[in-house]
Write an enzyme that holds these catalytic residues in place. Structure first.
Site, short mmCIF file in Angstrom:
data_model
loop_
_atom_site.label_atom_id
_atom_site.label_comp_id
_atom_site.label_asym_id
_atom_site.label_seq_id
_atom_site.Cartn_x
_atom_site.Cartn_y
_atom_site.Cartn_z
CB THR A 1 -25.80 31.90 -39.26
OG1 THR A 1 -26.46 31.22 -38.39
CG2 THR A 1 -25.59 33.39 -38.43
CE LYS B 1 -26.72 31.89 -27.89
NZ LYS B 1 -26.79 32.04 -29.33
CB SER C 1 -33.15 27.01 -35.71
OG SER C 1 -32.01 26.83 -35.72
#
Length: 510
Positions: free
Chosen positions: A232, A144, A400
């Protein structure tokens, strides 16, 4: 093409690296106002809460104490600062990248642009990414990143310079690459920023034939994959649909089990919240409330999502929208009565200050960490089911993964087989027409022999991934008599432990 597929189509319109033990306690305990309004002062911060959820699940796992320590710890963190010119003044920009686990490579996780970014947030989110990838069987470690800026304060040209400079820092410190660490969009970023990152990486690594796979969430023209933008939100829809179909869930929350007629409140109208609301609406749910940072929109009969979206684009807010009640205290709508509540904004939105007021029958965590550790216990004791973030919002990382695989193969999905599938179906259909004694209409024929487009293959892969992961979570929850968050984390821990055992850990016995 199935009716569901048709509905879906209609819905689409460091200055240094260091181990965590070397990080100062003060830096890791930074907190933000936007994520503390619902929490008590003594509630654990975001990173600590993630660790507490991990410890709770670890008791049910098959991993040894040594492996649990390994899995829980963050591998490395990059912290960088660099100067940028702003209106003739020098502003120091701070950015972070955390690689929580490299048991599988590359690491994977978004980069967010927000003034609320801090070190403990990035580290906590990278840990969640590790567990998320494992629970949905995506072969990545968790990462992240974030830059501590408010993108609204910077022009597009300035944002491009910041993004490219941060990417250069990542390149220099070996924190980016198709086989090392692959960022993606997050809060405050999108396809534009991912394009800048990819271009910068390629310029500094011109010999890397797979350079385009250094980042995902790119525009289609730059190597993106169809379906990534809505992934998502679509994953959230698939996950809620699956859980509502489980008899034990229907019995506990006294629900009919169908999406059609289900009332939904969604917090956040960014990419995730918007697309989740679109898919719920397209399949018969009533989206009765949308919560934003300034106001909320509510209608007991359901909100027209596209009209609300167009209104906000034209006016900058929900204020004045004629077809819904506008609520000036937006967070109060989190406490509204509904079948499903979808927090799709930031972390720590439901804490001990408001957990006891939640009336939703089921909460689906579309955001990362929207419910604190203490609030999680309160909500479950009150009979509300929680579908956890590491499972429910995994749609983005799943697609992804598909984009990364597409970039490595240098081949668009469906290019090799679409026409072959159509010809094969056409030949079979001709035999059926002959035996049936009547030809089909041209429309019927086209529908039956249609070869899958790229986005349909992506949807299919995502749907299968979510169905499998939801059922694995359900099975573990039933077998061990635990809640779904603990079950999903238990599955993740077991999968990571097996991976560590299979790969071997040099210089350790873990």
């Amino acid at each position: 093409m199935s009716l569901f597929a048709g509905r879906l189509r209609n819905a689409i319109g460091l200055r240094s690296t260091a181990r965590r033990s070397a990080l100062s306690a003060s830096a890791r305990l930074l907190s933000t106002g936007l994520t503390d309004f619902a929490t008590e002062e003594d509630e654990p911060k975001f990173l600590k809460a993630v660790e507490m959820f991990f410890d709770r699940a670890a008791r049910y796992s098959d991993a040894s104490e040594e492996k649990l320590k390994h899995i829980k710890s963050t591998d490395s963190v990059l912290s960088v600062t660099f100067p940028m010119d702003k209106d003739g003044k020098t502003v120091m920009i701070r950015g972070y990248r955390s690689q929580h686990s490299r048991h599988r490579l590359p690491c994977k996780g978004g980069i967010r642009f927000s003034s609320e970014v801090d070190l403990q947030e990035v580290e906590a989110l990278s840990a969640l990414m590790t567990y998320k990838c494992a629970v949905v069987d995506v072969p990545f470690g968790g990462g992240k990143g974030g830059i501590m800026i408010d993108p609204k304060d910077w022009t597009e040209a300035e944002l491009e310079r910041i993004t490219r400079r941060f990417t250069l820092e990542l390149c220099q410190k070996n924190f980016i690459g198709p086989g090392v660490d692959v960022p993606a969009p997050d809060v405050g970023t999108g396809a534009r920023e991912m394009g800048w990152i990819a271009d910068t990486y390629r310029n500094f690594n011109p010999q890397d034939v797979n350079g385009n796979a250094c980042v995902t969430g790119k525009a289609l023209s730059l190597g993106g994959v169809r379906g990534r933008t809505e992934a998502t939100g679509l994953g959230v829809y698939y996950g809620i649909r699956e859980f509502l179909s489980f008899p034990e869930v229907q019995q506990k929350i006294k629900h009919h089990g169908n999406i059609e007629g289900t009332s939904v409140i969604i917090q956040g109208f960014g990419n995730v919240g918007y697309w989740a609301s679109k898919f719920f609406e397209a399949n018969g749910a009533k989206v009765i409330g949308i919560v934003e940072h300034d106001v909320a929109a509510y209608s007991k009969n359901g909100i027209n999502i596209e009209q609300l979206s167009l209104w906000r684009k034209e006016n900058g807010s929900f204020k004045g929208f004629p077809d819904a009640q506008i609520i000036d205290r937006p967070m109060s709508l989190l406490e509204g009565e509904c079948d499903v509540l979808i927090p799709a904004a930031l972390e720590r939105q439901i804490g001990l200050r408001n957990a006891h007021k939640i009336k939703a029958k089921l909460i689906g965590e579309a955001a990362n960490g929207p419910i604190t550790f203490g609030a999680d216990e309160v909500i479950r004791k009150n009979g509300t089911i929680i579908v956890p973030d590491l499972l429910l919002n995994a749609g983005g990382v799943c697609v992804s993964y598909f984009e990364w695989a597409k970039n490595l193969s240098h081949l668009r999905f469906g290019r090799m087989n679409k026409r072959w599938d159509e010809r094969s179906k056409g030949q079979l259909l001709a035999l059926v027409e002959g035996n049936a004694g009547r030809p089909l209409s041209e429309l019927e024929r086209r529908q039956l022999i249609h070869g899958a487009e790229e986005h349909e293959l992506v949807y299919s892969g995502l749907e299968d991934t979510m169905i499998v992961a939801c059922n694995e979570t359900r099975q573990t929850a039933i077998e061990k008599n635990i809640d779904y968050r603990t079950a999903a984390l238990t599955n993740s821990i077991n999968k990571i432990a097996i991976s560590l055992t299979g790969s071997g850990s040099i210089f350790t016995h873990a």
